[in-house]
Write an enzyme that holds these catalytic residues in place. Structure first.
Site, PDB file in Angstrom:
ATOM      1  N   ILE A 156       0.746  -1.121   0.095  1.00 16.44           N
ATOM      2  CA  ILE A 156       0.022   0.073   0.067  1.00 16.44           C
ATOM      3  C   ILE A 156       0.821   1.088   0.026  1.00 16.44           C
ATOM      4  CG2 ILE A 156      -1.868   1.277   1.305  1.00 16.44           C
ATOM      5  CD1 ILE A 156      -2.595  -1.550   2.394  1.00 16.44           C
ATOM      6  N   ALA A 207       3.844  -1.832   9.359  1.00 19.32           N
ATOM      7  CA  ALA A 207       3.199  -3.003  10.436  1.00 19.32           C
ATOM      8  C   ALA A 207       3.714  -4.425   9.871  1.00 19.32           C
ATOM      9  CB  ALA A 207       1.757  -2.916  10.513  1.00 19.32           C
ATOM     10  N   TYR A 257      -1.809 -10.113  16.394  1.00 20.86           N
ATOM     11  CA  TYR A 257      -1.829  -9.019  15.481  1.00 20.86           C
ATOM     12  C   TYR A 257      -3.245  -8.114  15.550  1.00 20.86           C
ATOM     13  CZ  TYR A 257      -2.723  -6.442  10.904  1.00 20.86           C
ATOM     14  OH  TYR A 257      -3.200  -5.472  10.042  1.00 20.86           O
ATOM     15  N   PHE A 298      -8.228 -22.870   4.270  1.00 23.13           N
ATOM     16  CA  PHE A 298      -8.361 -22.874   5.667  1.00 23.13           C
ATOM     17  C   PHE A 298      -9.743 -22.324   6.200  1.00 23.13           C
ATOM     18  CE2 PHE A 298      -3.605 -23.259   5.173  1.00 23.13           C
ATOM     19  CZ  PHE A 298      -3.431 -24.727   6.071  1.00 23.13           C
ATOM     20  N   GLY A 325      -6.595 -17.596  15.358  1.00 23.88           N
ATOM     21  CA  GLY A 325      -6.483 -16.246  15.346  1.00 23.88           C
ATOM     22  C   GLY A 325      -7.139 -15.778  13.970  1.00 23.88           C
TER      23      GLY A 325
END
Length: 314
Positions: free
Chosen positions: A14, A73, A140, A197, A265
Site C-alpha cells: 500500500i 506494520a 496482530y 483454511f 487467530g
C-alpha cells in the site's frame, strides 16, 4: 520546502502505491521504511531508511510535515500467532510514530488499521461500531486494537487530529508475501494443490487501487474525516473456496482444492459496511473482485521474478 506528508511503510504494498500516487498529485512526500523499495525508483528516492521501533532512528525524518500516514506494520496474522513479538513491534512503531508527531507538532495523523479488530461475532456485515476487545482473536488483532486506542488517546490528550482506516484483504501488485491470493497463484502455476483454511470463510477483498483511493479521499477530506473511523474495503464478500476455484480455472491448472479448518487467530466471515466512507468521504470502490483478480494474475505472470519470489514460499 515544507513536507506535506510522511508515509511510514513506504516500501510495502500500500505504501508504494500511495507514495507514488501522492507524488503524481504534486505532494511533497517523504517515505519511511526499514527496507529499500524494490518496486519504484522514484518512491525509493523519496524514502528514508529507518527502523520505527527505535525512536532515535526517527531523528532523520522531517519535522515540518503537515500529516503522517502510518501504514508500517507486521501484517501477517498467522505469522504473528507463531511469533507474537511482531505484534509488540507494531505497538512500538505506532507509539514512536505518534510521539514523533506530538514532539514535532504534526497535527494530522492517519492510522492504517484492519478489519481484524472486528473479531468473530458470528455476523457477516460489520459497521465501524462493531468492535469488541473481548473478541480479540490474535496478537496482530491486539496490535491494531491497541494502536487505535493509542491514536484516540493522543487525539484527546495532545490535540492531534486523527482518522482511522480499517483495511480488508488488500491485494494486487507489489505483494510477494504468502498471503492467500499470491500463494494460490504460485501454487496453481506449478499445479500444486491449494489448501483453503475454512470452508465457510467469506472475506472482503479490496483491490490496491481502491484502497489507495480511500486513503486519498481521507487526506483530501480530512476536515470531515478527523476524529472518525472508516471501513475502506469493497463492500462485497468472496469465499476462499470461490477464490481458489477461480484461480485454478483462470490459470488452467491441474490443482486440487483441499478444505481444512480455520487456523488459530483468523477471522472467518467479514464483509465491510462502507456506507460511512461513501457518505462522508465520497469513497466508491471501482474494481470488482473478478476484474481485480485478473489484473493481479496478469501482474504476477508478466514477470518471472515475481513468480520465482512467491514460489519460494510454496
Amino acid at each position: 520546502m515544507m513536507t506535506d506528508i510522511i508515509v511510514t511503510g513506504a516500501a510495502g504494498m500500500i505504501g508504494t502505491e500511495l507514495t507514488n500516487s501522492l507524488l503524481d498529485d504534486g505532494y511533497d512526500v517523504v517515505g519511511v521504511d526499514i527496507t529499500e523499495n524494490r518496486w519504484d525508483d522514484r518512491v525509493a528516492d523519496h524514502t528514508i531508511i529507518a527502523d520505527l521501533r527505535d525512536p532515535d532512528d526517527l531523528s532523520g525524518l522531517p519535522t515540518d510535515a503537515g500529516m503522517m500516514v502510518h501504514l508500517a506494520a507486521n501484517a501477517r496474522v498467522h505469522q504473528l500467532v507463531k511469533a507474537p513479538k511482531g505484534a509488540r513491534d507494531n505497538f512500538e512503531m505506532t507509539y514512536n510514530a505518534l510521539e514523533f508527531a506530538r514532539e514535532n507538532s504534526i497535527d494530522r495523523f492517519l492510522f492504517g488499521s484492519s478489519r481484524e479488530v472486528y473479531g468473530n461475532k458470528g455476523k457477516l456485515i460489520y459497521s465501524e461500531k462493531d468492535t469488541y476487545v473481548d473478541e480479540c482473536e490474535s496478537p496482530y488483532t491486539a496490535s491494531k486494537v491497541g494502536g487505535e486506542a493509542m491514536v484516540k488517546a493522543y487525539e484527546r490528550c495532545y490535540g492531534i487530529d486523527a482518522a482511522i482506516l480499517r483495511f480488508s484483504n488488500v491485494y494486487g501488485r507489489y505483494d510477494l508475501s504468502d498471503r492467500v491470493l499470491p500463494l494460490f497463484i504460485a501454487q496453481a502455476m506449478i499445479d500444486r494443490d491449494l489448501t483453503v483454511f475454512g470452508g465457510d470463510k467469506i472475506l472482503d477483498f479490496t483491490y490496491i487501487d481502491d484502497c489507495v483511493a480511500g486513503i486519498h479521499r481521507t487526506i483530501t477530506n480530512f476536515h470531515k474525516a478527523q476524529g472518525t473511523t472508516f471501513n475502506i474495503a469493497s463492500g462485497t464478500g468472496t469465499s476462499l473456496v470461490e477464490l481458489a476455484e477461480a484461480i485454478v480455472s483462470e490459470l488452467g491448472a491441474n490443482s486440487n482444492i483441499h478444505v481444512e479448518s480455520s487456523r488459530t487467530g483468523e477471522i472467518r466471515r467479514y464483509v465491510a459496511d462502507i456506507a460511512k466512507a461513501e457518505k462522508v468521504l465520497g469513497y466508491r470502490p471501482e474494481v470488482d473482485f473478478e476484474s481485480g483478480m485478473m489484473r493481479t494474475i496478469e501482474w504476477y505472470t508478466s514477470d518471472e521474478s515475481h513468480l520465482k519470489a512467491i514460489r519460494e514460499k510454496v
